[in-house]
Enzyme design. Structure first.
Site, PDB file in Angstrom:
ATOM      1  N   PHE A  55      -4.984   3.663  14.798  1.00 54.05           N
ATOM      2  CA  PHE A  55      -5.037   4.757  13.894  1.00 54.05           C
ATOM      3  C   PHE A  55      -6.376   4.107  12.916  1.00 54.05           C
ATOM      4  CE2 PHE A  55      -2.233   8.138  12.948  1.00 54.05           C
ATOM      5  CZ  PHE A  55      -1.427   8.205  14.109  1.00 54.05           C
TER       6      PHE A  55
ATOM      7  N   ASN B 197       0.783  -1.163  -0.005  1.00 53.87           N
ATOM      8  CA  ASN B 197      -0.032   0.104  -0.005  1.00 53.87           C
ATOM      9  C   ASN B 197       0.720   1.158  -0.068  1.00 53.87           C
ATOM     10  OD1 ASN B 197       0.188   1.132   2.826  1.00 53.87           O
ATOM     11  ND2 ASN B 197      -0.399  -1.164   3.397  1.00 53.87           N
TER      12      ASN B 197
ATOM     13  N   LYS C  93       8.693 -17.395  -9.854  1.00 50.72           N
ATOM     14  CA  LYS C  93       7.684 -16.344 -10.495  1.00 50.72           C
ATOM     15  C   LYS C  93       6.748 -16.590 -11.333  1.00 50.72           C
ATOM     16  CE  LYS C  93       8.519 -12.197 -13.727  1.00 50.72           C
ATOM     17  NZ  LYS C  93       9.056 -12.088 -14.881  1.00 50.72           N
TER      18      LYS C  93
ATOM     19  N   PRO D 249      -3.948 -11.582  10.560  1.00 52.99           N
ATOM     20  CA  PRO D 249      -4.198 -11.167  12.015  1.00 52.99           C
ATOM     21  C   PRO D 249      -4.382  -9.923  12.319  1.00 52.99           C
ATOM     22  CG  PRO D 249      -1.845 -11.806  11.874  1.00 52.99           C
ATOM     23  CD  PRO D 249      -2.574 -12.138  10.381  1.00 52.99           C
ATOM     24  N   ASP D 250      -5.338  -9.239  12.973  1.00 54.38           N
ATOM     25  CA  ASP D 250      -5.358  -8.068  13.283  1.00 54.38           C
ATOM     26  C   ASP D 250      -4.421  -7.637  14.733  1.00 54.38           C
ATOM     27  OD1 ASP D 250      -6.174  -5.342  14.357  1.00 54.38           O
ATOM     28  OD2 ASP D 250      -7.983  -5.578  13.213  1.00 54.38           O
ATOM     29  N   ILE D 251      -3.489  -7.164  14.299  1.00 56.39           N
ATOM     30  CA  ILE D 251      -2.395  -6.880  15.492  1.00 56.39           C
ATOM     31  C   ILE D 251      -2.847  -5.882  16.318  1.00 56.39           C
ATOM     32  CG2 ILE D 251      -0.068  -6.268  15.872  1.00 56.39           C
ATOM     33  CD1 ILE D 251       0.528  -6.382  12.874  1.00 56.39           C
TER      34      ILE D 251
HETATM   35  O1  PMT Z   1       2.713   6.362   6.474  1.00 56.76           O
HETATM   36  P1  PMT Z   1       2.171   7.683   5.684  1.00 56.76           P
HETATM   37  O2  PMT Z   1       2.359   7.954   4.194  1.00 56.76           O
HETATM   38  O3  PMT Z   1       2.679   8.697   6.656  1.00 56.76           O
HETATM   39  O4  PMT Z   1       0.659   7.849   6.316  1.00 56.76           O
HETATM   40  C1  PMT Z   1      -0.083   7.452   7.622  1.00 56.76           C
HETATM   41  C2  PMT Z   1      -1.370   6.699   7.260  1.00 56.76           C
HETATM   42  C3  PMT Z   1      -2.355   7.146   6.605  1.00 56.76           C
HETATM   43  C4  PMT Z   1      -0.592   5.190   7.005  1.00 56.76           C
HETATM   44  C5  PMT Z   1      -1.560   6.432   8.904  1.00 56.76           C
HETATM   45  O5  PMT Z   1      -1.936   7.997   9.425  1.00 56.76           O
HETATM   46  C6  PMT Z   1      -2.758   5.635   9.188  1.00 56.76           C
HETATM   47  O6  PMT Z   1      -3.883   5.975   8.938  1.00 56.76           O
HETATM   48  N1  PMT Z   1      -2.421   4.542   9.822  1.00 56.76           N
HETATM   49  C7  PMT Z   1      -3.464   3.370   9.719  1.00 56.76           C
HETATM   50  C8  PMT Z   1      -3.862   2.637   8.587  1.00 56.76           C
HETATM   51  C9  PMT Z   1      -4.753   1.740   8.603  1.00 56.76           C
HETATM   52  O7  PMT Z   1      -4.314   0.271   8.366  1.00 56.76           O
HETATM   53  O8  PMT Z   1      -5.884   1.823   9.128  1.00 56.76           O
HETATM   54  P2  PMT Z   1      -7.337   0.946   9.147  1.00 56.76           P
HETATM   55  O9  PMT Z   1      -8.448   1.878   9.635  1.00 56.76           O
HETATM   56  O10 PMT Z   1      -7.238  -0.181   8.169  1.00 56.76           O
HETATM   57  O11 PMT Z   1      -6.704  -0.110  10.734  1.00 56.76           O
HETATM   58  C10 PMT Z   1      -7.083   0.613  11.927  1.00 56.76           C
HETATM   59  C11 PMT Z   1      -5.961  -0.068  12.859  1.00 56.76           C
HETATM   60  O12 PMT Z   1      -5.936  -1.185  12.734  1.00 56.76           O
HETATM   61  C12 PMT Z   1      -4.542   0.728  12.710  1.00 56.76           C
HETATM   62  O13 PMT Z   1      -4.191   1.046  13.771  1.00 56.76           O
HETATM   63  C13 PMT Z   1      -3.686  -0.343  11.870  1.00 56.76           C
HETATM   64  O14 PMT Z   1      -2.410  -0.201  12.208  1.00 56.76           O
HETATM   65  C14 PMT Z   1      -4.430  -1.577  12.837  1.00 56.76           C
HETATM   66  N2  PMT Z   1      -4.462  -2.916  12.039  1.00 56.76           N
HETATM   67  C15 PMT Z   1      -5.087  -3.005  10.879  1.00 56.76           C
HETATM   68  C16 PMT Z   1      -5.065  -3.971  10.381  1.00 56.76           C
HETATM   69  C17 PMT Z   1      -4.151  -5.437  10.721  1.00 56.76           C
HETATM   70  N3  PMT Z   1      -4.194  -6.518  10.252  1.00 56.76           N
HETATM   71  N4  PMT Z   1      -3.621  -5.183  11.863  1.00 56.76           N
HETATM   72  C18 PMT Z   1      -3.740  -4.078  12.537  1.00 56.76           C
HETATM   73  O15 PMT Z   1      -2.916  -3.775  13.613  1.00 56.76           O
END
Ligand code: PMT
Length: 406
Positions: free
Chosen positions: A323, A210, A289, A305-307
């Site tokens: 976030f 991403n 490949k 997994p959702d960490i």
């Molecule tokens: O890196 P930059 O270019 O500066 O951009 C910053 C950012 C936009 C990436 C940052 O500000 C941000 O929003 N980060 C979280 C991105 C995200 O994955 O959001 P989400 O809404 O999909 O996930 C929610 C939360 O669960 C996040 O804290 C994520 O780290 C966590 N997560 C998600 C999926 C997963 N499998 N495991 C997780 O821990």
């Protein structure tokens, strides 16, 4: 009282005419209450005498990796553990090159490999040497390893030239050290931060990834360090240097990130999940490949997994900050994540073209159970600092409630 009072500083002095400034620096550091152990390189000893540095620091100067008297008890390892910070001032071009190569052929370079304390260098050299591509390469390598550069500054040089390459003034270095050791609202706390994207391998050369640049997460790690925390950063693949004083662990995939986070989570007080973790990964990774074939190709994906959710549901979780990256209905979706994942706080940002990902600026909606605050668009460094000031406030509030309830 000075922030340096009782701090243990290992001062490396390498071969440069600026070594005379290190004598003044030792005096200033001692006056500020720091303990100073000088380590002199062979080059350094051509510019300044041991007797001067010993008299000013009040400790015998160390210079020999093969000193049988101290090395019988692994003196270099003991010194490496003793230091709260390793400062090399002046740091010559040769010394930077040796550090960048990870060499350990004298006491100072060996100590730099053995220490877990932050390493700071104050370079001093002729301006052409500073601008040489080899020195630039060494600087980039060292910054990626977490070494911090203070200076060099600009002005007349001992060789008669004028330009960048002077070691910073001892008073300026003292000021930086005061700031480095200033207690902040996160002093004494341990923070674990995730940052950047993850890469989910499809075959040996392709992955699903991403647009995360890591900027937001690295700014969070840096701000947490500046506010006094001990910080570990678990980072996906990005091209940013390690922030000063931060321990960095690099990973590729979500499952590697999960492993590194869970291995460290028990030792942390606050967890901030800034990483853009892939929700899905290919069910299988092709061993070779994948060749172009049919007109259509389908890739089966499975959930990662959702960490964040895993950390928040531990029996004794740290203060957990997630976030939320949303392209619409920011507050609704973020509050849902806050509730469902049982987080202490969530920082929500709108993402899309020109927003959130990759940008140098960002805005955040910070939400917690029963409250929230909007942080308008500013540079990610400043935004991270504001976010962490709120995190610190709410963390201490929660601890107070816990203590009252106990
Ligand atoms: O890196 P930059 O270019 O500066 O951009 C910053 C950012 C936009 C990436 C940052 O500000 C941000 O929003 N980060 C979280 C991105 C995200 O994955 O959001 P989400 O809404 O999909 O996930 C929610 C939360 O669960 C996040 O804290 C994520 O780290 C966590 N997560 C998600 C999926 C997963 N499998 N495991 C997780 O821990």
């Amino acid at each position: 009282m000075s922030n340096l009072d009782g701090k243990r500083l290992l001062l490396g002095v390498s071969g440069s005419v600026a070594a005379y400034k290190s004598a003044i620096l030792v005096r200033l550091l001692r006056q500020a209450g720091a303990e100073v152990q000088v380590v002199l390189t062979e080059g350094g000893s051509r510019f300044i005498g041991e007797a001067t540095l010993q008299a000013l620091s009040g400790r015998p100067v160390r210079s020999d990796l093969w000193d049988a008297a101290v090395e019988a008890a692994m003196g270099h390892i003991e010194l490496a553990r003793w230091a709260d910070l390793v400062l090399i001032a002046p740091a010559s071009a040769n010394l930077l090159s040796a550090l960048a190569q990870g060499r350990a052929d004298d006491l100072l370079t060996t100590l730099c490999l053995a220490t877990r304390a932050p390493v700071v260098v104050a370079p001093a050299m002729n301006r052409a040497m500073w601008e040489h591509p080899a020195t630039r390469r060494n600087r980039a390598l060292l910054e990626a390893d977490g070494v911090t550069f203070w200076g060099p500054s600009t002005g007349p040089q001992a060789c008669g030239e004028e330009g960048v390459g002077r070691m910073e003034a001892p008073e300026q270095i003292l000021e930086r050290l005061e700031r480095h050791f200033a207690p902040g609202p996160l002093a004494g706390l341990r923070l674990l931060v995730t940052a950047g994207p993850t890469r989910e391998a499809v075959d040996p050369v392709r992955f699903i990834g991403n647009r995360s640049s890591g900027r937001m997460g690295y700014a969070v790690a840096r701000a947490a360090r500046e506010l006094g925390a001990k910080v570990t950063l678990v980072s996906g693949p990005v091209s940013l240097p390690t922030p000063e004083g931060v321990e960095r662990v690099m990973v590729e995939s979500a499952r590697q990130m999960e492993g590194e986070v869970l291995a460290r989570i028990e030792q942390c007080d606050i967890f901030v999940a800034t990483a853009a973790v892939a929700d899905y990964r290919p069910r299988e990774i092709a061993p070779q490949k994948i060749k172009k074939g049919e007109e259509r190709m389908e890739l089966a994906l499975v959930r990662n997994p959702d960490i964040l959710a895993e950390v928040a549901s531990l029996p004794d979780p740290p203060f957990t900050v997630g976030f939320a990256a949303e392209s619409e209905a920011l507050e609704d979706h973020a509050r849902q994540k806050l509730r469902n994942k049982r987080l202490d706080m969530i920082a929500a940002n709108l993402v899309g073209p020109g927003r959130g990902f990759e940008e140098e600026e960002n805005s955040l909606k910070i939400l917690w159970n029963g409250g929230g605050v909007d942080l308008p668009r500013v540079r990610k460094e400043l935004l991270a600092r504001r976010l962490l000031e709120i995190v610190a406030e709410r963390y201490h509030e929660k601890q107070k409630h816990k203590a009252q309830g106990a």
